[in-house]
Motif scaffolding. Structure first.
Motif, short mmCIF file in Angstrom:
data_model
loop_
_atom_site.label_atom_id
_atom_site.label_comp_id
_atom_site.label_asym_id
_atom_site.label_seq_id
_atom_site.Cartn_x
_atom_site.Cartn_y
_atom_site.Cartn_z
N MET A 1 0.82 -1.19 0.00
CA MET A 1 0.00 0.00 0.00
C MET A 1 0.87 1.26 0.00
O MET A 1 0.49 2.27 -0.55
CB MET A 1 -0.93 0.00 1.20
N ASP A 2 2.06 1.16 0.61
CA ASP A 2 2.96 2.31 0.66
C ASP A 2 3.34 2.78 -0.74
O ASP A 2 3.36 3.98 -1.00
CB ASP A 2 4.23 1.97 1.45
N LYS A 3 3.62 1.83 -1.62
CA LYS A 3 4.02 2.20 -2.99
C LYS A 3 2.89 2.91 -3.70
O LYS A 3 3.12 3.93 -4.37
CB LYS A 3 4.46 0.95 -3.77
N VAL A 4 1.68 2.41 -3.56
CA VAL A 4 0.52 3.03 -4.20
C VAL A 4 0.35 4.46 -3.70
O VAL A 4 0.20 5.41 -4.48
CB VAL A 4 -0.77 2.21 -3.95
N MET A 5 0.40 4.66 -2.40
CA MET A 5 0.21 6.00 -1.83
C MET A 5 1.34 6.94 -2.24
O MET A 5 1.11 8.11 -2.55
CB MET A 5 0.08 5.93 -0.31
N ARG A 6 2.56 6.43 -2.27
CA ARG A 6 3.70 7.26 -2.68
C ARG A 6 3.53 7.71 -4.13
O ARG A 6 3.68 8.89 -4.45
CB ARG A 6 5.01 6.48 -2.51
N LEU A 7 3.19 6.77 -5.02
CA LEU A 7 3.00 7.11 -6.43
C LEU A 7 1.80 8.05 -6.62
O LEU A 7 1.85 8.96 -7.45
CB LEU A 7 2.80 5.83 -7.26
N ALA A 8 0.75 7.84 -5.85
CA ALA A 8 -0.46 8.65 -5.97
C ALA A 8 -0.21 10.10 -5.57
O ALA A 8 -0.89 11.01 -6.04
CB ALA A 8 -1.58 8.06 -5.11
N GLN A 9 0.78 10.32 -4.71
CA GLN A 9 1.05 11.67 -4.23
C GLN A 9 2.18 12.37 -4.98
O GLN A 9 2.44 13.54 -4.74
CB GLN A 9 1.36 11.62 -2.73
N GLU A 10 2.84 11.67 -5.90
CA GLU A 10 3.96 12.27 -6.63
C GLU A 10 3.54 13.34 -7.62
O GLU A 10 4.27 14.28 -7.87
CB GLU A 10 4.76 11.19 -7.37
N LYS A 11 2.36 13.19 -8.20
CA LYS A 11 1.86 14.15 -9.20
C LYS A 11 0.43 14.53 -8.86
O LYS A 11 -0.24 13.85 -8.07
CB LYS A 11 1.89 13.53 -10.61
N GLY A 12 -0.07 15.57 -9.50
CA GLY A 12 -1.41 16.06 -9.19
C GLY A 12 -2.53 15.12 -9.58
O GLY A 12 -3.49 14.92 -8.84
N VAL A 13 -2.43 14.53 -10.77
CA VAL A 13 -3.46 13.60 -11.25
C VAL A 13 -2.77 12.30 -11.64
O VAL A 13 -1.89 12.29 -12.50
CB VAL A 13 -4.23 14.18 -12.45
N VAL A 14 -3.17 11.22 -10.98
CA VAL A 14 -2.55 9.92 -11.18
C VAL A 14 -3.63 8.88 -11.47
O VAL A 14 -4.66 8.84 -10.78
CB VAL A 14 -1.73 9.50 -9.94
N ILE A 15 -3.38 8.07 -12.48
CA ILE A 15 -4.29 6.96 -12.82
C ILE A 15 -3.50 5.66 -12.72
O ILE A 15 -2.45 5.52 -13.35
CB ILE A 15 -4.86 7.09 -14.24
N PHE A 16 -4.02 4.73 -11.93
CA PHE A 16 -3.48 3.37 -11.93
C PHE A 16 -4.32 2.62 -12.95
O PHE A 16 -5.55 2.61 -12.89
CB PHE A 16 -3.57 2.75 -10.54
N SER A 17 -3.64 1.97 -13.88
CA SER A 17 -4.27 1.42 -15.06
C SER A 17 -3.71 0.05 -15.39
O SER A 17 -2.76 -0.41 -14.76
CB SER A 17 -3.98 2.40 -16.21
#
Length: 102
Positions: A1-17
């Motif tokens: 979950m840490d990786k997801v949250m870190r990636l989600a907060q790196e940029k303003g708009v993030v899509i996991f696809s």
């Protein structure tokens, strides 16, 4: 979950696809048409993809992809994004991340 949250907060708009997901593609195109260039993480191309998928479900996504984060906060999947767009509440969320057209 840490990786997801870190990636989600790196940029303003993030899509996991996932690279084969047509709904992910549609959400990405919607954002581009609204003047936003989202950061897209293809979880099927990531060695930690399975764990990321589980983490997205634990965070409250009813489907693991597309999972959309705006300003580091989970907005949801296709249904939530489209509902917000149709109700007019998506564009105000995206305003800080829209590119100015010259």
């Amino acid at each position: 979950m840490d990786k997801v949250m870190r990636l989600a907060q790196e940029k303003g708009v993030v899509i996991f696809s996932k690279s084969s997901c047509c709904l992910c593609y549609a959400v990405n195109i919607l954002f581009q048409e609204l003047g936003v260039s989202p950061t897209v993480h293809e979880i099927d191309q990531d060695p930690d993809g399975r764990e990321m998928e589980k983490a997205l479900l634990k965070l409250g996504c009813n489907a693991p992809v597309p999972a959309v984060f705006i300003g580091g906060k989970l907005v949801g999947s296709t249904n939530e994004v489209m509902s917000r767009h149709l109700s007019g509440s998506l564009i105000p969320l995206l305003k800080p991340y829209q590119q100015t057209l010259s």
